[in-house]
Design a protein around this motif. Structure first.
Motif, PDB file in Angstrom:
ATOM      1  N   GLU A 175       0.835  -1.204   0.000  1.00 26.83           N
ATOM      2  CA  GLU A 175       0.000   0.000   0.000  1.00 26.83           C
ATOM      3  C   GLU A 175       0.873   1.259   0.000  1.00 26.83           C
ATOM      4  OE1 GLU A 175      -4.292  -0.663   1.946  1.00 26.83           O
ATOM      5  OE2 GLU A 175      -2.680  -0.463   3.415  1.00 26.83           O
ATOM      6  N   ARG A 176       0.335   2.321  -0.570  1.00 25.33           N
ATOM      7  CA  ARG A 176       0.973   3.635  -0.514  1.00 25.33           C
ATOM      8  C   ARG A 176       0.176   4.479   0.479  1.00 25.33           C
ATOM      9  NH1 ARG A 176       4.794   6.534  -2.943  1.00 25.33           N
ATOM     10  NH2 ARG A 176       4.502   8.759  -3.383  1.00 25.33           N
ATOM     11  N   ILE A 177       0.863   4.954   1.519  1.00 25.53           N
ATOM     12  CA  ILE A 177       0.194   5.621   2.643  1.00 25.53           C
ATOM     13  C   ILE A 177       0.815   6.995   2.872  1.00 25.53           C
ATOM     14  CG2 ILE A 177      -0.296   5.511   5.126  1.00 25.53           C
ATOM     15  CD1 ILE A 177      -0.268   2.471   4.893  1.00 25.53           C
ATOM     16  N   LEU A 178      -0.037   7.980   3.138  1.00 21.98           N
ATOM     17  CA  LEU A 178       0.396   9.318   3.525  1.00 21.98           C
ATOM     18  C   LEU A 178       0.265   9.448   5.038  1.00 21.98           C
ATOM     19  CD1 LEU A 178       1.190  12.274   2.824  1.00 21.98           C
ATOM     20  CD2 LEU A 178      -1.265  12.762   2.609  1.00 21.98           C
ATOM     21  N   ASP A 179       1.370   9.782   5.702  1.00 27.09           N
ATOM     22  CA  ASP A 179       1.366  10.024   7.146  1.00 27.09           C
ATOM     23  C   ASP A 179       1.278  11.527   7.353  1.00 27.09           C
ATOM     24  OD1 ASP A 179       1.706  10.162   9.865  1.00 27.09           O
ATOM     25  OD2 ASP A 179       3.565   9.012   9.924  1.00 27.09           O
ATOM     26  N   LEU A 180       0.104  11.966   7.787  1.00 26.53           N
ATOM     27  CA  LEU A 180      -0.210  13.390   7.895  1.00 26.53           C
ATOM     28  C   LEU A 180       0.202  13.896   9.279  1.00 26.53           C
ATOM     29  CD1 LEU A 180      -1.699  15.463   6.055  1.00 26.53           C
ATOM     30  CD2 LEU A 180      -3.800  14.884   7.277  1.00 26.53           C
ATOM     31  N   GLY A 181       1.274  14.702   9.309  1.00 24.89           N
ATOM     32  CA  GLY A 181       1.819  15.132  10.588  1.00 24.89           C
ATOM     33  C   GLY A 181       2.752  14.078  11.142  1.00 24.89           C
ATOM     34  N   CYS A 182       3.762  13.714  10.354  1.00 25.55           N
ATOM     35  CA  CYS A 182       4.615  12.577  10.701  1.00 25.55           C
ATOM     36  C   CYS A 182       5.566  12.861  11.847  1.00 25.55           C
ATOM     37  CB  CYS A 182       5.407  12.129   9.473  1.00 25.55           C
ATOM     38  SG  CYS A 182       6.605  13.364   8.864  1.00 25.55           S
ATOM     39  N   GLY A 183       5.809  14.148  12.160  1.00 25.92           N
ATOM     40  CA  GLY A 183       6.743  14.464  13.226  1.00 25.92           C
ATOM     41  C   GLY A 183       8.112  13.881  12.958  1.00 25.92           C
ATOM     42  N   ASP A 184       8.710  13.264  13.977  1.00 22.72           N
ATOM     43  CA  ASP A 184      10.060  12.720  13.819  1.00 22.72           C
ATOM     44  C   ASP A 184      10.073  11.327  13.208  1.00 22.72           C
ATOM     45  OD1 ASP A 184       9.068  11.270  15.930  1.00 22.72           O
ATOM     46  OD2 ASP A 184      10.621  11.856  17.361  1.00 22.72           O
ATOM     47  N   GLY A 185       8.880  10.809  12.829  1.00 23.07           N
ATOM     48  CA  GLY A 185       8.831   9.593  12.048  1.00 23.07           C
ATOM     49  C   GLY A 185       8.773   8.290  12.816  1.00 23.07           C
ATOM     50  N   VAL A 186       8.546   8.333  14.125  1.00 27.35           N
ATOM     51  CA  VAL A 186       8.534   7.098  14.909  1.00 27.35           C
ATOM     52  C   VAL A 186       7.412   6.165  14.445  1.00 27.35           C
ATOM     53  CG1 VAL A 186       8.182   6.125  17.212  1.00 27.35           C
ATOM     54  CG2 VAL A 186       9.670   8.110  16.910  1.00 27.35           C
TER      55      VAL A 186
END
Length: 255
Positions: free
Chosen positions: A38-49
């Motif tokens: 899947e291709r997913i958008l992380d909205l507000g990913c911050g530092d990526g944890v």
């Protein structure tokens, strides 16, 4: 973690005093149930944890956040993280899912954000997330306002974060073309391992600064807020439990 706020984040401070935020994101990750490919958008990913966990599930993930320091921290983890504003998404039918955790309350403009998410998703795409709901950290917000007013600092007359009821946010999703599968308020008393002073510095430093508090006066403001809250939010051993309230939601576009 913030996608539209002017609050500046320190990734090291966040990792030290706010690690509970991504740690408590497991239920919403389970709700998303990311799939390999899947291709997913992380909205507000911050530092990526949490972005890392999506990648570990086999998804191809793009993370966006407006904070340069947080995006830099995510890039250091080898993630595809980009500076961006949730209110100005430029994607078009690119993602199978949009995921967001602990970000939308900082952004506001719910109809604008929802419209951008809908454009970014493929037909049938999922929009799943969690953020602050009505009544979130109410005691802390009242105490901070009271102390600032007592010291004659500026305080905005209205709430500056977006903490809707479940009914109000469901209406936003439906107006944006989504079929809402779940949308509920979840009270979540949250232990604050670093204590209230560290929490206030991490999450309300920008609010204190915007009230006109000079840097050398901030410690006194924080101590006064801490003293006011201690009988309510600290146990007899001095452990702090914040009055978090979340909205957790899952919605989908029509095929």
């Amino acid at each position: 973690m913030t996608t539209g706020s002017s609050h500046a984040w320190d990734p090291n401070l966040y990792a030290t005093h706010a690690s509970f935020v991504p740690a408590l994101g497991a239920p919403v990750l389970d709700l998303l149930a990311p799939q390999t490919g899947e291709r997913i958008l992380d909205l507000g990913c911050g530092d990526g944890v949490l972005t890392q966990k999506l990648v570990a599930a086999g998804a191809t993930v793009v993370g966006i956040d407006p904070d340069k320091a947080m995006v830099a921290a995510a890039l250091e983890k080898g993630l595809d993280a980009r500076i961006g504003d949730a209110r100005q998404l430029a994607f078009a039918q690119e993602f199978d899912a949009v995921f967001t955790n602990a970000a939308l309350h900082w952004v506001g403009a719910p109809a604008q954000v929802t419209a951008g998410v809908a454009r970014a998703l493929k037909p049938g795409g999922r929009y799943v997330g969690e953020f602050g709901g009505h009544g979130n950290i109410a005691a802390i917000r009242v105490a901070l306002r009271a102390v600032l007013k007592a010291h004659n600092y500026r305080v905005e007359p209205d709430e500056t974060s977006y903490y809707p009821t479940a009914e109000a946010f469901r209406a936003v999703l439906e107006a944006g073309g989504f079929m809402v599968e779940s949308c509920a308020i979840i009270p979540r008393p949250t232990p604050i391992p670093s204590g209230m002073s560290a929490w206030l510095n991490t999450f309300r430093g920008g609010f204190i600064d915007s009230a006109g508090v000079p840097p050398n006066k901030r410690p006194q403001i924080i101590e006064d807020v801490r003293a006011l809250l201690r009988p309510v939010l600290a146990d007899p051993e001095g452990n702090w439990i914040a009055d978090y309230v979340r909205i957790r939601f899952s919605a989908r576009l029509p095929e």
